[in-house]
Design an enzyme around this catalytic site. Structure first.
Site, PDB file in Angstrom:
ATOM      1  N   GLN A  27      33.877  29.365  46.147  1.00  0.00           N
ATOM      2  CA  GLN A  27      34.918  28.716  46.729  1.00  0.00           C
ATOM      3  C   GLN A  27      34.613  28.722  48.116  1.00  0.00           C
ATOM      4  O   GLN A  27      34.892  27.809  48.971  1.00  0.00           O
ATOM      5  CB  GLN A  27      36.098  29.333  46.433  1.00  0.00           C
ATOM      6  CG  GLN A  27      37.457  28.505  46.515  1.00  0.00           C
ATOM      7  CD  GLN A  27      38.714  29.178  45.994  1.00  0.00           C
ATOM      8  OE1 GLN A  27      38.447  30.586  45.279  1.00  0.00           O
ATOM      9  NE2 GLN A  27      39.900  28.845  45.956  1.00  0.00           N
ATOM     10  N   TYR A  54      29.279  37.863  39.273  1.00  0.00           N
ATOM     11  CA  TYR A  54      30.126  37.077  40.336  1.00  0.00           C
ATOM     12  C   TYR A  54      29.316  36.290  41.064  1.00  0.00           C
ATOM     13  O   TYR A  54      28.377  36.372  41.769  1.00  0.00           O
ATOM     14  CB  TYR A  54      30.810  38.001  41.306  1.00  0.00           C
ATOM     15  CG  TYR A  54      32.144  38.720  40.773  1.00  0.00           C
ATOM     16  CD1 TYR A  54      32.524  38.525  39.194  1.00  0.00           C
ATOM     17  CD2 TYR A  54      32.612  39.674  41.643  1.00  0.00           C
ATOM     18  CE1 TYR A  54      33.457  39.533  38.954  1.00  0.00           C
ATOM     19  CE2 TYR A  54      33.580  40.459  40.796  1.00  0.00           C
ATOM     20  CZ  TYR A  54      33.914  40.281  39.692  1.00  0.00           C
ATOM     21  OH  TYR A  54      34.957  41.041  38.914  1.00  0.00           O
ATOM     22  N   GLN A 178      38.971  49.628  34.873  1.00  0.00           N
ATOM     23  CA  GLN A 178      39.484  48.232  35.779  1.00  0.00           C
ATOM     24  C   GLN A 178      40.073  47.270  34.718  1.00  0.00           C
ATOM     25  O   GLN A 178      39.457  46.550  34.308  1.00  0.00           O
ATOM     26  CB  GLN A 178      38.384  47.818  36.509  1.00  0.00           C
ATOM     27  CG  GLN A 178      38.584  46.610  37.289  1.00  0.00           C
ATOM     28  CD  GLN A 178      37.632  46.016  38.430  1.00  0.00           C
ATOM     29  OE1 GLN A 178      37.626  44.984  38.437  1.00  0.00           O
ATOM     30  NE2 GLN A 178      37.142  47.073  39.248  1.00  0.00           N
ATOM     31  N   TRP A 207      43.120  44.711  38.369  1.00  0.00           N
ATOM     32  CA  TRP A 207      42.750  43.171  38.797  1.00  0.00           C
ATOM     33  C   TRP A 207      43.937  42.153  38.697  1.00  0.00           C
ATOM     34  O   TRP A 207      44.723  42.232  37.679  1.00  0.00           O
ATOM     35  CB  TRP A 207      41.420  42.844  38.135  1.00  0.00           C
ATOM     36  CG  TRP A 207      41.259  42.724  36.494  1.00  0.00           C
ATOM     37  CD1 TRP A 207      40.638  43.514  36.044  1.00  0.00           C
ATOM     38  CD2 TRP A 207      41.363  41.678  35.933  1.00  0.00           C
ATOM     39  NE1 TRP A 207      40.576  43.027  34.684  1.00  0.00           N
ATOM     40  CE2 TRP A 207      40.929  42.024  34.687  1.00  0.00           C
ATOM     41  CE3 TRP A 207      41.634  40.231  36.367  1.00  0.00           C
ATOM     42  CZ2 TRP A 207      40.827  41.074  33.446  1.00  0.00           C
ATOM     43  CZ3 TRP A 207      41.549  39.263  34.973  1.00  0.00           C
ATOM     44  CH2 TRP A 207      41.375  39.595  33.664  1.00  0.00           C
ATOM     45  N   PRO A 209      46.501  41.326  40.305  1.00  0.00           N
ATOM     46  CA  PRO A 209      47.724  41.497  40.405  1.00  0.00           C
ATOM     47  C   PRO A 209      48.780  40.421  40.689  1.00  0.00           C
ATOM     48  O   PRO A 209      50.132  40.392  40.343  1.00  0.00           O
ATOM     49  CB  PRO A 209      47.890  42.375  41.605  1.00  0.00           C
ATOM     50  CG  PRO A 209      46.613  41.963  42.573  1.00  0.00           C
ATOM     51  CD  PRO A 209      45.604  41.742  41.435  1.00  0.00           C
ATOM     52  N   LEU A 210      48.237  39.117  41.027  1.00  0.00           N
ATOM     53  CA  LEU A 210      48.854  37.940  41.146  1.00  0.00           C
ATOM     54  C   LEU A 210      48.575  36.741  40.193  1.00  0.00           C
ATOM     55  O   LEU A 210      49.142  35.818  40.122  1.00  0.00           O
ATOM     56  CB  LEU A 210      48.876  37.028  42.566  1.00  0.00           C
ATOM     57  CG  LEU A 210      49.133  38.218  43.650  1.00  0.00           C
ATOM     58  CD1 LEU A 210      48.618  37.150  45.027  1.00  0.00           C
ATOM     59  CD2 LEU A 210      50.641  38.339  43.832  1.00  0.00           C
ATOM     60  N   LYS A 218      52.773  28.810  43.487  1.00  0.00           N
ATOM     61  CA  LYS A 218      52.055  27.407  44.014  1.00  0.00           C
ATOM     62  C   LYS A 218      51.711  26.607  42.842  1.00  0.00           C
ATOM     63  O   LYS A 218      51.538  25.248  43.000  1.00  0.00           O
ATOM     64  CB  LYS A 218      50.956  28.066  44.783  1.00  0.00           C
ATOM     65  CG  LYS A 218      49.667  28.503  43.811  1.00  0.00           C
ATOM     66  CD  LYS A 218      48.677  29.524  44.494  1.00  0.00           C
ATOM     67  CE  LYS A 218      47.687  28.744  45.427  1.00  0.00           C
ATOM     68  NZ  LYS A 218      46.858  29.726  46.137  1.00  0.00           N
ATOM     69  N   GLY A 288      42.706  39.372  45.590  1.00  0.00           N
ATOM     70  CA  GLY A 288      41.691  38.439  46.234  1.00  0.00           C
ATOM     71  C   GLY A 288      42.355  37.417  47.048  1.00  0.00           C
ATOM     72  O   GLY A 288      43.642  37.307  47.080  1.00  0.00           O
TER      73      GLY A 288
HETATM   74  P1  NDP Z   1      44.974  37.712  42.079  1.00  0.00           P
HETATM   75  O1  NDP Z   1      45.660  37.627  40.979  1.00  0.00           O
HETATM   76  O2  NDP Z   1      45.644  38.514  43.231  1.00  0.00           O
HETATM   77  O3  NDP Z   1      44.590  36.263  42.699  1.00  0.00           O
HETATM   78  C1  NDP Z   1      44.010  35.973  44.038  1.00  0.00           C
HETATM   79  C2  NDP Z   1      43.918  34.595  44.223  1.00  0.00           C
HETATM   80  O4  NDP Z   1      45.372  34.185  44.278  1.00  0.00           O
HETATM   81  C3  NDP Z   1      43.561  34.172  45.551  1.00  0.00           C
HETATM   82  O5  NDP Z   1      42.191  33.979  45.645  1.00  0.00           O
HETATM   83  C4  NDP Z   1      43.935  32.846  45.874  1.00  0.00           C
HETATM   84  O6  NDP Z   1      43.665  31.815  45.016  1.00  0.00           O
HETATM   85  C5  NDP Z   1      45.459  33.272  45.428  1.00  0.00           C
HETATM   86  N1  NDP Z   1      46.394  33.943  46.437  1.00  0.00           N
HETATM   87  C6  NDP Z   1      46.335  35.069  46.774  1.00  0.00           C
HETATM   88  N2  NDP Z   1      46.931  35.419  47.665  1.00  0.00           N
HETATM   89  C7  NDP Z   1      47.948  34.414  47.848  1.00  0.00           C
HETATM   90  C8  NDP Z   1      49.219  34.127  48.669  1.00  0.00           C
HETATM   91  N3  NDP Z   1      49.720  35.201  49.371  1.00  0.00           N
HETATM   92  N4  NDP Z   1      49.626  32.831  48.501  1.00  0.00           N
HETATM   93  C9  NDP Z   1      49.022  31.880  47.967  1.00  0.00           C
HETATM   94  N5  NDP Z   1      47.941  32.205  47.066  1.00  0.00           N
HETATM   95  C10 NDP Z   1      47.256  33.142  46.934  1.00  0.00           C
HETATM   96  O7  NDP Z   1      43.373  38.609  41.934  1.00  0.00           O
HETATM   97  P2  NDP Z   1      42.121  37.946  41.625  1.00  0.00           P
HETATM   98  O8  NDP Z   1      42.268  37.320  40.406  1.00  0.00           O
HETATM   99  O9  NDP Z   1      41.334  37.605  42.652  1.00  0.00           O
HETATM  100  O10 NDP Z   1      41.463  39.484  41.262  1.00  0.00           O
HETATM  101  C11 NDP Z   1      41.302  40.434  42.248  1.00  0.00           C
HETATM  102  C12 NDP Z   1      40.079  40.882  42.123  1.00  0.00           C
HETATM  103  O11 NDP Z   1      39.880  42.066  40.681  1.00  0.00           O
HETATM  104  C13 NDP Z   1      38.860  40.174  41.787  1.00  0.00           C
HETATM  105  O12 NDP Z   1      38.200  39.713  43.137  1.00  0.00           O
HETATM  106  C14 NDP Z   1      37.701  41.267  41.138  1.00  0.00           C
HETATM  107  O13 NDP Z   1      37.231  41.892  42.134  1.00  0.00           O
HETATM  108  C15 NDP Z   1      38.562  41.740  40.300  1.00  0.00           C
HETATM  109  N6  NDP Z   1      38.573  41.281  38.850  1.00  0.00           N
HETATM  110  C16 NDP Z   1      38.037  42.037  38.243  1.00  0.00           C
HETATM  111  C17 NDP Z   1      37.923  41.386  36.649  1.00  0.00           C
HETATM  112  C18 NDP Z   1      37.323  42.279  35.546  1.00  0.00           C
HETATM  113  O14 NDP Z   1      37.038  41.801  34.628  1.00  0.00           O
HETATM  114  N7  NDP Z   1      37.116  43.728  35.959  1.00  0.00           N
HETATM  115  C19 NDP Z   1      38.265  40.172  36.234  1.00  0.00           C
HETATM  116  C20 NDP Z   1      38.896  39.434  37.507  1.00  0.00           C
HETATM  117  C21 NDP Z   1      39.042  39.909  38.639  1.00  0.00           C
HETATM  118  P3  NDP Z   1      43.397  30.448  45.581  1.00  0.00           P
HETATM  119  O15 NDP Z   1      42.106  30.162  46.142  1.00  0.00           O
HETATM  120  O16 NDP Z   1      43.656  29.511  44.280  1.00  0.00           O
HETATM  121  O17 NDP Z   1      44.440  30.023  46.655  1.00  0.00           O
END
Ligand code: NDP
Length: 329
Positions: A27, A54, A178, A207, A209-210, A218, A288
């Site tokens: 992205q 990734y 995790q 992982w 959390p949102l 959104k 993230g």
């Molecule tokens: P989240 O659920 O927090 O999602 C993050 C995404 O939500 C962002 O990239 C963005 O997406 C959107 N976002 C975040 N903050 C805001 C905000 N304040 N306002 C509006 N939109 C927001 O976490 P991830 O799913 O990214 O997971 C976090 C980390 O966990 C990953 O990077 C990875 O390191 C780990 N992970 C591990 C996994 C595993 O199998 N072990 C699987 C998945 C994740 P957008 O670009 O759409 O705006």
């Protein structure tokens, strides 16, 4: 920033940490990723999460370049990788000894570090005896190539089996898991693992959390914003979860949660992040972001935990109506 111990280990990890899934190399490019990592580090984040899969290694290359350029002292941050999906050929997938060792060496090169602080088995491998994987991970610790090892999305039974194998053969046991954890995904962290926190001192680096952005509000209109992860090529499966049938029930709850957040003077992402951190078994919540404004907004969540009083937590519970039950037979 608040720092928590990773389970019963001595390692201190920031309550909010930062990961690169979907974003780095897919992205956003290196210069944007650099801005985000610096904002997170300046807010006190000390843990940066990655995985070999990734962006097929590109995410680690980007993070490695940024870490190298940063000038940050090596003992001021933690960096991780995960092994499982390395490629399509035999021995490029799973957790055999060969796979684990080669994947670790490749991750060290891409991240340009001498050792990984945390190393995760990204999924369980039913084709490899547990003792083989545990011994390979334990050997990597002994060799100084990784400091702590753990699992991701393993069942409590699988984690316990790895721990028992380590104890039986005098090897180093897993320290952390995790799992996914957020307001809509609770069972594993709140119920399934509940004995492991005490019994084996398990830490958690949770992982999404949102819920990939669902808990920001959104997606409430039922249309994915053009600049969101839901619109990235190959993410159709995630888009379905964010705006498809499955999301409809959740979106209603997200609306009410937004009102609760606003009464507290918070944004919904801040409420949702603070909510996961209220769970003392969460060592760190991996955030993230694809934009600087998101990092800035999210990092403030760590400052507002005191606003989530028992009354607020009960009000949230009532809206969610999904508290997992512990079964007693
Ligand atoms: P989240 O659920 O927090 O999602 C993050 C995404 O939500 C962002 O990239 C963005 O997406 C959107 N976002 C975040 N903050 C805001 C905000 N304040 N306002 C509006 N939109 C927001 O976490 P991830 O799913 O990214 O997971 C976090 C980390 O966990 C990953 O990077 C990875 O390191 C780990 N992970 C591990 C996994 C595993 O199998 N072990 C699987 C998945 C994740 P957008 O670009 O759409 O705006």
């Amino acid at each position: 920033m608040e720092y928590r111990r990773l389970g019963k280990s001595g390692l201190q990890v920031s309550a909010l940490s930062f990961g690169s899934w979907v974003t780095f190399g897919k992205q956003i490019g290196e210069s944007e990723a650099e801005k985000l990592m610096h904002l997170a580090y300046d807010a006190g984040v000390n843990f940066f999460d990655n995985a070999e899969v990734y962006a097929r290694g590109q995410s680690e290359i980007i993070m490695g370049n940024i870490l190298k350029k940063s000038g940050w002292q090596r003992d001021s941050f933690l960096v991780s990788s995960k092994v499982f999906w390395g490629g399509d050929k035999p021995n490029q997938k799973g957790l055999s000894r060969k796979r684990v060792v080669e994947a670790c060496h490749a991750a060290l090169k891409r991240l340009q570090v001498d050792y990984l602080d945390l190393y995760f088995c990204h999924r369980p491998d039913l084709n490899t005896p547990i003792e083989e994987t545990v011994r390979a991970m334990s050997d990597l610790v002994t060799q100084g190539k990784i400091l702590y090892w753990g699992t991701s999305e393993w069942s409590a039974q699988e984690i316990q089996a790895a721990y028992s194998a380590a104890r039986q053969y005098n090897l180093i046991p897993p320290t952390m898991e995790q799992p996914q954890y957020n307001m809509f995904h609770r069972e594993r962290v709140e119920v399934e693992y509940s004995r492991l926190y005490e019994d084996i001192g398990l830490g958690t680096t949770i992982w999404s959390p949102l819920a990939s952005g669902l808990l920001t509000g959104k997606y409430n209109s039922g249309i994915a914003p053009k600049d969101s992860r839901a619109e990235i090529e190959g993410m159709g499966w995630l888009k379905e979860k964010l705006v498809g049938e499955e999301a409809k029930l959740k979106v209603e709850k997200v609306g009410i949660l937004t009102e609760i957040a606003s009464e507290l003077g918070l944004s919904l992402p801040q409420l949702a992040l603070a909510w996961v951190l209220k769970n003392p078994n969460v060592s760190t919540a991996l955030t993230g972001a694809s934009k600087p404004t998101q990092v800035i907004e999210n990092m403030k969540a760590v400052l507002v935990l005191s606003k989530l009083t028992n009354e607020v937590m009960e009000a949230v519970e009532e809206v969610l109506a999904n508290k997992p039950q512990i079964m007693i037979f």
